[in-house]
Design a protein around this motif. Structure first.
Motif, short mmCIF file in Angstrom:
data_model
loop_
_atom_site.label_atom_id
_atom_site.label_comp_id
_atom_site.label_asym_id
_atom_site.label_seq_id
_atom_site.Cartn_x
_atom_site.Cartn_y
_atom_site.Cartn_z
N VAL A 166 9.05 74.60 48.41
CA VAL A 166 10.50 74.58 48.17
C VAL A 166 10.72 74.65 46.66
CG1 VAL A 166 12.64 73.28 48.46
CG2 VAL A 166 10.87 73.18 50.23
N LEU A 185 19.45 75.47 45.07
CA LEU A 185 18.58 75.31 46.23
C LEU A 185 18.28 76.67 46.86
CD1 LEU A 185 20.41 72.25 47.88
CD2 LEU A 185 18.45 72.20 46.33
N ARG A 235 20.78 74.67 53.62
CA ARG A 235 19.98 73.62 54.25
C ARG A 235 18.54 74.13 54.39
NH1 ARG A 235 21.68 70.44 59.60
NH2 ARG A 235 23.31 69.79 58.16
N ILE A 236 17.64 73.43 53.74
CA ILE A 236 16.23 73.82 53.77
C ILE A 236 15.63 73.21 55.04
CG2 ILE A 236 14.04 73.64 52.51
CD1 ILE A 236 15.99 72.87 50.04
N PHE A 289 7.47 70.35 47.05
CA PHE A 289 8.74 70.47 46.32
C PHE A 289 8.38 70.78 44.87
CE2 PHE A 289 9.59 67.51 49.81
CZ PHE A 289 10.71 68.10 50.39
N LEU A 319 15.02 62.50 48.12
CA LEU A 319 15.57 62.74 49.46
C LEU A 319 16.04 61.41 50.02
CD1 LEU A 319 13.18 65.17 51.40
CD2 LEU A 319 15.28 65.71 50.16
N PHE A 338 18.42 69.05 53.54
CA PHE A 338 17.02 69.23 53.97
C PHE A 338 16.87 68.68 55.39
CE2 PHE A 338 12.56 67.91 54.23
CZ PHE A 338 11.92 69.06 53.79
#
Lengths: 548, 200
Positions: free
Chosen positions: B88, B99, B103-104, B114, B127, B179
């Motif tokens: 990511v 991003l 929504r990942i 990450f 997160l 996420f």
């Protein structure tokens, strides 16, 4: 005697400022200004507490974070440094039974620190300069967010504080080593060996070899050894902060001159390592060493006995000094660019030794007290026990966050500032300082009687319950994910913050009680005359111990 | 599988027990030191050295226990030798997180890396669950590699928040429900509320 009369003239005649020596006066000046700055820090703290309960209309983001920036500057430098430096400026010559090297430097020390703290505070108050005390590069030179003049006022204030600090360091080292007029030449070597605590190590080594001790009567008393050691860290810390300050000032001047400099020229991670190495010498260096030395002194004064395992205590202080130089990486456990080996060795393993060194100080102090029982539960003793309790709570909290696993979910949360920092400062450090203050009170004021024991008791319980309670509720909020430098405007942690706010209010009440008690004891007349020149022609610390 | 909720609950229990014990110890000491009954006993050096031994053991044991019980420590140590299943990439600039998607989505048991790159200031990357509790975080330092590898074992929808102060302009860097983890047999109960709400 009416309340008004007591307020003006003090309890039972109050403080006779004309009977104070120059050293007594300079000590009291630093302490009084330090206590006032403590109140300012407490009010700032309560403003932030209130904002965390419910957003206040008169505090916007830039105002909030400027308060957060100046709060530790006022609390640590304006208050704690002045209280500690004031006390040690008196204690070192007093315990060594020789005059202070320079009263003039001592005066400049408290003035520079007081003016510097005020200047930094103004940088936040007027200009909302708010890079926080951590000054993570390049935030202090981000002139899209901050006014460069504000930066100049703030960093200039920090520089003044550091110059004052260097004055204190020079005065302490000079007092330890110089030979006063009329005294036979004091050789430097035994003083240095003793001040560094090497004699403690040698005594242990000689004992193991079945030899006579290296030094039966050390050249320097144990509390002075602690002050000396802690002052080495104070010096290194001042150098690092000054260096970073100069770097920031160069960028500020360039901005003001209209030729802005490229901030990427400075590696942010390298800077962070350097800055934390120096800054951590306060939290994990001089504070712990000074505190251990103060506990030892207080235990000896309260019991009238020698310290338990003196040689171990001397050696442990040297170990603490060395440990303090290698622990900074625990502040970078969440930095993925930091090599894992540094995190493991410096951040975790060496840091864990602070549990050992501080644990030794706790054990030695408690055993010394226990060996003299029964003792009366005086103000000195109860504040000392509370101070020990504070560090018994705060140091393990720090060791836990200095773990690579736990740090992943504790870093930058309320855990850091609650159970660790604020319990260490408000309970551990402050209670220790109050114990020292009550112990030194009759010596420094020439036996002024305390106005009210009731107020002293309210101060004690307010500080103890308020300090531990606030830390506990902040810690609970951290467990639920509350960060320490984030604004929450939807009441996410409202219950914890209300409870922490109540505890914060208790701390304010405790401080007011203490302040009222001090003023009513010495009287406003005496208080103001502390700031006038002494009329006594002596270099001694107290009138009874004339050395000239 | 242990997650941050389990770790923090255990910490809460252990530290509360410790805090109460220490306060009781000092209270007992305070009463004892005032008592005229009994003679003060001389503490033998062996007790002192035993105590120091306990301190050293505890100081080292904490890290050994967490290394073995907290799963993300070992992954963090070995992240250079593990091939990530999903990377990511996030770029941060001017207090804004860019991003890869709104929504990942990550799959259960995947090694997710990450990789967050700051173009200006120091930020944080974290997160958070629906109840605001933290799952993970790291510092995001400009000019440095900011990579964190994680393996998710529970389904959930998480928000991204900057965990480090980057000036007043960065006071509210927050990306809600940015996420999501799918495909696990168990749900992260504190990260599910919004999912149910959205699906209903």
């Amino acid at each position: 005697m009416s309340v008004l009369k007591t307020l003006l003239h003090g309890n039972e005649g109050g403080l006779n400022a004309q009977g104070l020596t120059a050293v007594q006066k300079v000590t009291l000046r630093a302490v009084i200004v330090g206590v006032l700055y403590y109140g300012l820090a407490a009010i700032e703290g309560m403003m932030m507490r209130a904002q965390q309960i419910t957003p206040l209309p008169f505090i916007d983001e830039s105002h909030y974070f400027s308060i957060m920036t100046v709060h530790p500057i006022v609390g640590i430098f304006g208050s704690t440094y002045l209280l500690v430096f004031g006390a040690f400026t008196f204690l070192v010559p007093y315990l060594m039974n020789k005059p202070l090297y320079s009263v003039k430097i001592a005066n400049w020390t408290w003035i520079l620190i007081a003016v510097g703290a005020l200047s930094s505070w103004l940088g936040g108050f007027i200009y909302h300069y708010a890079p926080l005390y951590t000054l993570y590069w390049p935030l202090p030179v981000d002139f899209k967010q901050y006014n460069a003049v504000g930066g100049l006022v703030f960093v200039g204030g920090i520089a003044l504080i550091m110059f004052g600090t260097i004055g204190f360091i020079y005065n302490i080292f000079a007092t330890v080593f110089y030979t006063e007029k009329g005294h036979e030449k004091r050789p430097i070597k035994p003083l240095l060996i003793s001040a560094l605590g090497i004699d403690g190590f040698l005594n242990i080594l000689y004992k193991m070899q079945g030899k006579e001790p290296y030094a039966k009567e050390p050249a320097v008393s144990l509390p002075v050894v602690a002050i000396f050691r802690g002052t080495i860290d104070t010096f290194l810390d001042a150098l690092v902060i000054l260096t970073c300050g100069i770097l920031i000032l160069i960028y500020i001047f360039a901005e003001l001159a209209g030729v802005p400099m490229d901030y990427t020229s400075v590696n942010a991670l390298l800077y962070k390592n350097f800055f934390w190495w120096g800054l951590d010498l306060i939290a994990d260096g001089l504070v712990l060493i000074y505190v251990a030395g103060t506990w030892y002194l207080l235990a000896m004064l309260i019991t009238g006995k020698k310290l338990f395992m003196q040689n171990i205590a001397r050696a442990a202080l040297l170990l603490e000094l060395v440990v303090s130089w290698f622990v900074w990486s625990h502040h970078l456990l969440a930095d993925q660019g930091q090599p894992n080996m540094m995190k493991l060795v410096s951040g975790e393993m060496v840091t864990a030794f602070e549990l050992v060194t501080q644990g030794i100080a706790v054990f030695i102090t408690l055993v010394t007290l226990w060996s003299a029982r029964p003792l009366k539960m005086s103000n000195e003793l109860k504040f000392l026990l509370a101070g020990i309790l504070g560090f018994m709570l705060a140091v393990p909290a720090g060791i836990l966050q200095a773990d690579m696993g736990l740090n992943r979910v504790l870093h930058n949360t309320q855990w850091i500032v609650g159970p660790h920092v604020h319990v260490a400062i408000l309970v551990g450090l402050s209670m220790t300082l109050y114990s020292a203050l009550y112990t030194l009170w009759p010596i420094v004021t020439n036996n002024v009687k305390l106005y009210s024991q009731k107020l002293a008791n309210i101060h004690f319980w307010g500080q103890l319950i308020g300090g531990i309670g606030m830390g506990a509720f902040m810690g609970m909020a951290a467990m639920d994910g509350m960060l320490r430098r984030t604004l929450y405007i939807n009441g996410e942690y409202e219950t914890y913050m209300i409870l922490a706010g109540i505890c914060g209010f208790m701390l304010i009440v405790a401080w007011v009680c203490f302040l009222v008690n001090v003023i009513m004891s010495i009287g406003l007349n005496g208080l103001l005359r502390i700031f006038t020149k002494t009329t006594l022609d002596t270099t001694a610390c107290v009138p009874a111990l004339k050395t000239v | 599988m242990t997650d941050s909720t389990d770790v923090l609950n255990m910490l809460k229990i252990v530290y509360t027990i410790y805090t109460v014990s220490v306060m009781l110890l000092i209270a007992w000491f305070a009463f004892g030191v005032m008592s005229p009954k009994g003679k003060p006993r001389i503490v033998k050096p062996s007790i002192f050295y035993g105590y120091v031994g306990v301190l050293v053991t505890v100081g080292v044991a904490i890290h050994i226990v967490t290394f073995n019980k907290i799963p993300w420590v070992e992954i963090d140590f070995k992240r250079d030798h593990i091939t990530p299943d999903k990377v990511v990439n996030i770029v941060v600039k001017d207090h804004h997180f860019e991003l890869p998607q709104k929504r990942i989505i990550a799959q259960c048991q995947e090694y997710v890396l990450f990789d967050v790159d700051s173009k200006d200031l120091t930020y944080g990357f974290g997160l958070f669950r629906q109840n605001n509790s933290m799952v993970l975080q790291m510092q995001v330092v400009p000019g440095s590699s900011n990579q964190l590898m994680w393996k998710f074992e529970k389904n959930g929808v998480y928000s991204i928040r900057s965990t480090e102060y980057s000036g007043p302009k960065g006071a509210y860097i927050y990306y809600e429900n940015a996420f999501e983890v799918q495909g696990c047999e168990t749900n992260d109960k504190y990260a599910m509320r919004k999912v149910q709400h959205e699906r209903s």
